[in-house]
Scaffold this motif. Sequence first.
Motif, PDB file in Angstrom:
ATOM      1  N   THR A 144       3.151  11.550   4.826  1.00 46.99           N
ATOM      2  CA  THR A 144       2.211  11.000   5.793  1.00 46.99           C
ATOM      3  C   THR A 144       1.472   9.618   5.280  1.00 46.99           C
ATOM      4  O   THR A 144       1.384   8.643   5.891  1.00 46.99           O
ATOM      5  N   ILE A 145       1.327   9.651   3.860  1.00 47.91           N
ATOM      6  CA  ILE A 145       0.961   8.508   3.159  1.00 47.91           C
ATOM      7  C   ILE A 145       1.972   7.209   3.176  1.00 47.91           C
ATOM      8  O   ILE A 145       1.551   6.311   3.135  1.00 47.91           O
ATOM      9  N   ASN A 146       3.017   7.664   3.456  1.00 48.09           N
ATOM     10  CA  ASN A 146       4.155   6.682   3.520  1.00 48.09           C
ATOM     11  C   ASN A 146       4.692   5.948   4.966  1.00 48.09           C
ATOM     12  O   ASN A 146       5.452   5.318   4.921  1.00 48.09           O
TER      13      ASN A 146
ATOM     14  N   LEU B  76      11.175  -3.462   2.134  1.00 48.93           N
ATOM     15  CA  LEU B  76      10.653  -4.656   2.436  1.00 48.93           C
ATOM     16  C   LEU B  76      11.058  -5.232   3.750  1.00 48.93           C
ATOM     17  O   LEU B  76      10.561  -5.805   4.615  1.00 48.93           O
ATOM     18  N   LEU B  77      12.531  -5.495   3.687  1.00 47.80           N
ATOM     19  CA  LEU B  77      12.946  -5.779   4.683  1.00 47.80           C
ATOM     20  C   LEU B  77      12.886  -5.127   6.029  1.00 47.80           C
ATOM     21  O   LEU B  77      12.469  -5.904   6.982  1.00 47.80           O
ATOM     22  N   ALA B  78      12.973  -3.649   6.083  1.00 47.28           N
ATOM     23  CA  ALA B  78      12.473  -3.008   7.353  1.00 47.28           C
ATOM     24  C   ALA B  78      11.077  -3.320   7.654  1.00 47.28           C
ATOM     25  O   ALA B  78      10.924  -3.456   8.908  1.00 47.28           O
TER      26      ALA B  78
ATOM     27  N   ALA C  46       0.672  -1.527   0.058  1.00 46.33           N
ATOM     28  CA  ALA C  46       0.012   0.129  -0.002  1.00 46.33           C
ATOM     29  C   ALA C  46       0.978   1.217  -0.011  1.00 46.33           C
ATOM     30  O   ALA C  46       0.316   2.239  -0.383  1.00 46.33           O
ATOM     31  N   LYS C  47       2.093   1.120   0.510  1.00 46.68           N
ATOM     32  CA  LYS C  47       2.993   2.414   0.653  1.00 46.68           C
ATOM     33  C   LYS C  47       4.228   2.095  -0.383  1.00 46.68           C
ATOM     34  O   LYS C  47       4.913   0.983  -0.375  1.00 46.68           O
ATOM     35  N   GLU C  48       4.650   3.312  -0.898  1.00 50.10           N
ATOM     36  CA  GLU C  48       5.829   2.860  -1.525  1.00 50.10           C
ATOM     37  C   GLU C  48       7.086   2.893  -0.782  1.00 50.10           C
ATOM     38  O   GLU C  48       7.980   2.118  -0.841  1.00 50.10           O
ATOM     39  N   SER C  49       6.994   3.287   0.420  1.00 48.04           N
ATOM     40  CA  SER C  49       8.168   3.099   1.551  1.00 48.04           C
ATOM     41  C   SER C  49       8.231   1.556   1.839  1.00 48.04           C
ATOM     42  O   SER C  49       9.123   1.269   1.927  1.00 48.04           O
ATOM     43  N   THR C  50       7.120   1.059   1.961  1.00 46.92           N
ATOM     44  CA  THR C  50       7.388  -0.455   2.313  1.00 46.92           C
ATOM     45  C   THR C  50       7.479  -1.053   1.247  1.00 46.92           C
ATOM     46  O   THR C  50       8.361  -2.260   1.300  1.00 46.92           O
ATOM     47  N   ARG C  51       7.128  -0.656   0.140  1.00 47.24           N
ATOM     48  CA  ARG C  51       7.546  -1.701  -1.097  1.00 47.24           C
ATOM     49  C   ARG C  51       9.126  -1.460  -1.290  1.00 47.24           C
ATOM     50  O   ARG C  51       9.788  -2.438  -1.797  1.00 47.24           O
TER      51      ARG C  51
END
Lengths: 208, 437
Positions: free
Chosen positions: B109-111, A67-69, A59-64
Amino acid sequence: MTPAWAIILLGALAVSVWGLWGHLRRTLARPWRPELSRAAGSPGRGVIYAFTWGMAPWAKESTRLHLLAYLRGVVFHVGIAAGLAGLALIPWRAAVPAAGEGAIAVAAAAGAVAGWGGLLVRVTEHNLRAVSTPDDLFSVALVSAFLSAGAGAWWGPRWTAPYLALGALTLVAIPLTKIRHCFYFFFSRYFFGLFYGRRGVVGGVQHE
Amino acid sequence: MSETVRTETINTALGALERVLDRRLVAALEVCARCGICAEACHVYASDPRPEHVPAARAERVRAVYRRQHDPLGKLFPWLVGAKDLTEPDLDALAEPAFASCTLCRRCTINCPFGVDTALIMRAARAMLTATDRAPEMLVMLADAAIARGEHAEEFREIYREIVAGLEHEAQERLGDPTLRIPLDQQGAEILYVGLSGAHTILPAAIIFHEANASWTLSMFEASNYGLFLGDPARAKAIARRIVDEAVRLGVKEVVLTECGHAYAALRWEAPNWFGGEFPFKVRSIVEVLADYVRDGRLALDPTANPEPVTYHDSCNLARNGGLIEAPRIVLRAAVQNFVEMNPHGKENFCCGGGGGLVAIPEWFETRMRAGRKKAEQIRAAGAPVVATSCENCNLQLTDLNGYYDLNVQVVGLMELVVNALLKARRRHAVPLPEAA
Ligand code: SF4
Ligand code: SF4
């Protein structure tokens, strides 16, 4: 578990609940300023999204991208849940089946590894070092130590005393340190869902 | 433990923080776990990766002050939780992160796993700075000029009428239709259209409304609201009031705002909060109106008028924070021949680097150019020679980035593309004059 330990743990739990109650009271004492504009989407569906699909790694670019974090965070928090569940179960340990004991030990151990790993990253990665406060280091170290002891205690009884002591300390630390983000998480995600759901950005009810 | 002496200024700043400290802000200040995952989400960090550009680091400046005031451990052992007494040098140092290196775009925020609203925190910082006369002079001047214009509207009315008459003539010539009108003060019109200072927001709208046979009237005022950027609800409300009063006086059904992201954020989403409830009229962006016209077949458009590939930059205020993601695409698909998406786009789009009022502050030109590097890379990667956007601020910033990074693109507004397509369709449908014998 001896009565002395039971009293210590129940006391720690009381401090924890009392502290979080204080946070709840202080937060609710602050004004609630709901958005008054005409909704374009659905605030309710936004809130549901915030606590469900919105937490998914895709759902989020940051987690995409990290992924490891993300997985380290998930393992750490599953470990914490297991560690706390284990603390609650310890007086009835004899009744816990071997598979249950093993599951708690493994989850706590994995959580501990994730926690210590996170601490290592926090002190070595320059951005994280820059934003960290001593509280961040202390809190992650405390919880990781608690999980390490928990894994040991559910493996064999030798580690039970450190587990109980660190468990009591962790409970007391929840409202006092950054660990309380577990409590504010619900507020923050709720407001996120409300805001973006209302504006038709998340939650499936789109603007146009 | 020695407590820092509180000056009048510090008290004022802390007072400003207290006034905005509602439940949403408390949650945003309390919940951050300083996981740092938001770093690359921020265009400022992505363009210039320094630790102080991590959104959480920016917000820590306010959190440190909050903790000193409200966190039990922050009061007893400030060093332990990163709490800090606010000092005047701290306030001075807050201006750069609050006004120059955070555009309030909410991409962090969305991230963020918690959805931490860093923009809300930076708005609180702006409120503290505005209250202590530390806001950028230009923003204050623009906000106060807008308020003054509202207070002296009658003095401007006749001059404005003359200007609009000139614009009407220009629009008639461009369309080749002498029946086109730019109505002012039209009681009972359905739409009150609010442009910006500058003919470029009025001329295309006049042509579009004329072609769509819309019932409309032009506002005396401009849509921009610099009070919003200052984090000053009193100023922001005074600026919005001019339009609200005008809309109520004319009895319009809706206020349609020109292509301007922050004007939309201000009047569509924030102003009802300042006024204590919904307005008796709808507030929409011209982008939504255009999408409706396209869907309802009210505009004949010939996309061959815009044959080159066009990419679209989503304004953060319209898309991520306003939900207008599909509407501009409906318009683009009808008005241009080859629409290419930027990557990422929509709610994940990167800020152009000029938002939050930054584009109006001359002393921070270099800062915003540096912050726009990520956007420049996105534009280059899209490979389209035309970049469309629906926000005046974004348009200005993208135009500056175009020169600064040698992008060699043309930056246009959505209305401009629509007018091109509309004029070509009109010419195509015009009955040709019989050739002279
Ligand atoms: S704002 Fe969110 S993503 Fe950024 S450090 Fe804080 S919790 Fe992590
Ligand atoms: S709101 Fe935008 S500019 Fe501000 S910290 Fe977040 S991502 Fe960066």
